[in-house]
Design a protein around this motif. Structure first.
Motif, short mmCIF file in Angstrom:
data_model
loop_
_atom_site.label_atom_id
_atom_site.label_comp_id
_atom_site.label_asym_id
_atom_site.label_seq_id
_atom_site.Cartn_x
_atom_site.Cartn_y
_atom_site.Cartn_z
N ALA A 56 0.84 -1.21 0.00
CA ALA A 56 0.00 0.00 0.00
C ALA A 56 0.87 1.25 0.00
CB ALA A 56 -0.95 -0.01 1.20
N ALA A 57 1.92 1.26 0.81
CA ALA A 57 2.84 2.41 0.86
C ALA A 57 3.56 2.58 -0.48
CB ALA A 57 3.84 2.25 1.99
N CYS A 58 3.97 1.48 -1.07
CA CYS A 58 4.67 1.55 -2.36
C CYS A 58 3.74 2.01 -3.48
CB CYS A 58 5.28 0.18 -2.70
SG CYS A 58 6.70 -0.25 -1.66
N ARG A 59 2.50 1.54 -3.47
CA ARG A 59 1.53 1.98 -4.48
C ARG A 59 1.29 3.48 -4.39
NH1 ARG A 59 -0.95 -3.03 -3.41
NH2 ARG A 59 -2.34 -2.07 -1.90
N GLU A 60 1.26 4.02 -3.18
CA GLU A 60 1.07 5.46 -3.00
C GLU A 60 2.24 6.24 -3.61
OE1 GLU A 60 -0.61 8.96 -2.31
OE2 GLU A 60 -1.61 7.02 -2.07
N ILE A 61 3.46 5.76 -3.39
CA ILE A 61 4.64 6.42 -3.98
C ILE A 61 4.56 6.38 -5.49
CG2 ILE A 61 7.15 6.22 -4.28
CD1 ILE A 61 7.22 5.26 -1.31
N ILE A 62 4.22 5.23 -6.05
CA ILE A 62 4.15 5.07 -7.51
C ILE A 62 3.04 5.94 -8.10
CG2 ILE A 62 3.66 3.42 -9.37
CD1 ILE A 62 6.57 3.37 -8.19
N ARG A 63 1.94 6.09 -7.37
CA ARG A 63 0.87 7.00 -7.82
C ARG A 63 1.42 8.43 -7.99
NH1 ARG A 63 -3.06 3.81 -5.42
NH2 ARG A 63 -2.73 4.52 -3.29
N GLU A 64 2.32 8.81 -7.10
CA GLU A 64 2.88 10.16 -7.15
C GLU A 64 3.97 10.33 -8.20
OE1 GLU A 64 4.16 11.42 -3.26
OE2 GLU A 64 2.28 10.77 -2.34
N ILE A 65 4.84 9.32 -8.36
CA ILE A 65 6.02 9.49 -9.23
C ILE A 65 5.96 8.70 -10.53
CG2 ILE A 65 7.50 10.04 -7.25
CD1 ILE A 65 8.75 7.23 -7.55
N GLY A 66 5.03 7.78 -10.68
CA GLY A 66 4.92 6.99 -11.90
C GLY A 66 5.76 5.73 -11.87
N SER A 67 7.06 5.86 -11.74
CA SER A 67 7.95 4.72 -11.57
C SER A 67 9.26 5.24 -10.99
CB SER A 67 8.20 3.98 -12.89
OG SER A 67 8.95 4.78 -13.77
N LEU A 68 10.04 4.32 -10.43
CA LEU A 68 11.32 4.69 -9.82
C LEU A 68 12.44 4.31 -10.78
CD1 LEU A 68 12.65 5.84 -7.26
CD2 LEU A 68 12.84 3.49 -6.42
N PRO A 69 13.16 5.31 -11.31
CA PRO A 69 14.23 5.01 -12.27
C PRO A 69 15.44 4.34 -11.60
CG PRO A 69 13.62 7.35 -12.33
CD PRO A 69 12.96 6.74 -11.13
N PRO A 70 16.22 3.57 -12.36
CA PRO A 70 17.45 2.99 -11.81
C PRO A 70 18.35 4.07 -11.22
CG PRO A 70 16.95 2.01 -13.93
CD PRO A 70 15.98 3.15 -13.75
N GLY A 71 18.90 3.76 -10.06
CA GLY A 71 19.82 4.66 -9.38
C GLY A 71 19.15 5.59 -8.39
N GLU A 72 17.83 5.72 -8.43
CA GLU A 72 17.10 6.60 -7.52
C GLU A 72 16.61 5.82 -6.31
OE1 GLU A 72 17.05 9.89 -7.95
OE2 GLU A 72 18.30 9.50 -9.71
N ALA A 73 16.15 6.52 -5.26
CA ALA A 73 15.72 5.86 -4.03
C ALA A 73 14.54 6.60 -3.40
CB ALA A 73 16.88 5.81 -3.03
N VAL A 74 13.67 5.83 -2.74
CA VAL A 74 12.54 6.35 -1.97
C VAL A 74 12.49 5.61 -0.64
CG1 VAL A 74 11.18 7.07 -3.99
CG2 VAL A 74 10.90 4.75 -3.05
N ILE A 75 11.70 6.12 0.29
CA ILE A 75 11.67 5.53 1.64
C ILE A 75 10.24 5.24 2.07
CG2 ILE A 75 11.62 7.78 2.79
CD1 ILE A 75 13.58 6.56 4.90
N THR A 76 10.08 4.14 2.82
CA THR A 76 8.81 3.79 3.45
C THR A 76 9.11 3.40 4.90
OG1 THR A 76 8.95 1.42 2.90
CG2 THR A 76 7.81 2.87 1.30
#
Length: 182
Positions: A56-76
Motif C-alpha cells: 500500500a505504501a509503495c503503491r502510493e509512492i508510484i501514484r505520485e512518481i509513476g515509476s522509480l528510475p534505476p539509481g534513484e531511491a525512496v523511503i517507506t
C-alpha cells in the motif's frame, strides 16, 4: 559471519545472513521500478515487513512518481521489520556495461545513503543490488558498491553501512574485495 573495516569516521561491515532480521535503522530493498515486490531480497523484505502494508505504501509512492528510475531511491516505514525504515532503490539491469550500468549502480548506493542522511538514519543495511536476476557481475558490483559506501561514510552520510550477503560464497567474494579496496 561478518568482517568490518573503518571508513572515515564510520564502518563498513560485510555480513552473511538475512537482511530482514538485522537490527539497523533501515534496510535497503533492491526493488523494481514499480515497487511491486517480486522475488529474491525484494520478496523477502515484502513478506517480512507485511505485504499488505508495504505494498500500500509503495503503491502510493508510484501514484505520485509513476515509476522509480534505476539509481534513484525512496523511503517507506519498516512496518513489521525491526528496522524503522526501508529504502527502496532500483539497480540497473546488466546489459554488458555500456549502458551506464556502473554509474547507475553507484547512484543506487549513493542515493540510498543520501536519503538515509535526510532521515537521520545512522545504520543502513544493503543487499547486493543488481546481482540477482538483474545479472550484474558480482565482483564488479562489489567494487562499485564498496567504493560508494566508503565515500558515503567518509562524508558522514551514515555511520555504518552493512553489506548483507545471503550465501557463504558471496560473503567471501565481497570480503576479499573489501580487503583490496578498504
Amino acid at each position: 559471519m561478518q568482517k568490518s573495516w573503518s571508513a572515515g569516521p564510520g564502518r563498513i561491515t560485510v555480513h552473511k545472513g538475512d537482511i530482514t532480521r538485522l537490527s539497523v535503522d533501515a534496510i535497503v530493498n533492491a526493488a523494481n521500478s514499480r515497487l511491486a515486490g517480486g522475488g529474491g531480497v525484494d520478496g523477502a523484505i515484502h513478506r517480512a515487513a507485511g505485504i499488505d502494508l508495504l505494498q500500500a505504501a509503495c503503491r502510493e509512492i508510484i501514484r505520485e512518481i509513476g515509476s522509480l528510475p534505476p539509481g534513484e531511491a525512496v523511503i517507506t516505514p519498516g512496518f513489521g521489520l525491526s528496522a524503522r525504515h526501508i529504502i527502496h532503490t532500483v539497480g540497473p539491469i546488466w546489459r554488458g556495461g555500456a549502458n551506464r550500468e556502473p554509474e547507475l549502480l553507484g547512484n543506487a548506493y549513493r542515493n540510498s545513503m543520501a536519503l538515509a542522511h535526510q532521515h537521520d538514519i545512522k545504520t543502513l543495511a544493503f543487499p547486493a543490488i543488481s546481482c540477482g536476476v538483474y545479472g550484474y557481475p558480482v565482483e564488479d558490483a562489489a567494487r562499485i558498491a564498496l567504493a560508494a559506501l566508503r565515500q558515503g561514510l567518509e562524508t558522514e552520510l551514515v555511520g555504518e553501512a552493512v553489506m548483507v550477503l545471503y550465501s557463504e560464497a558471496a560473503f567471501h567474494t565481497w570480503s576479499r574485495i573489501a580487503e583490496d579496496i578498504l
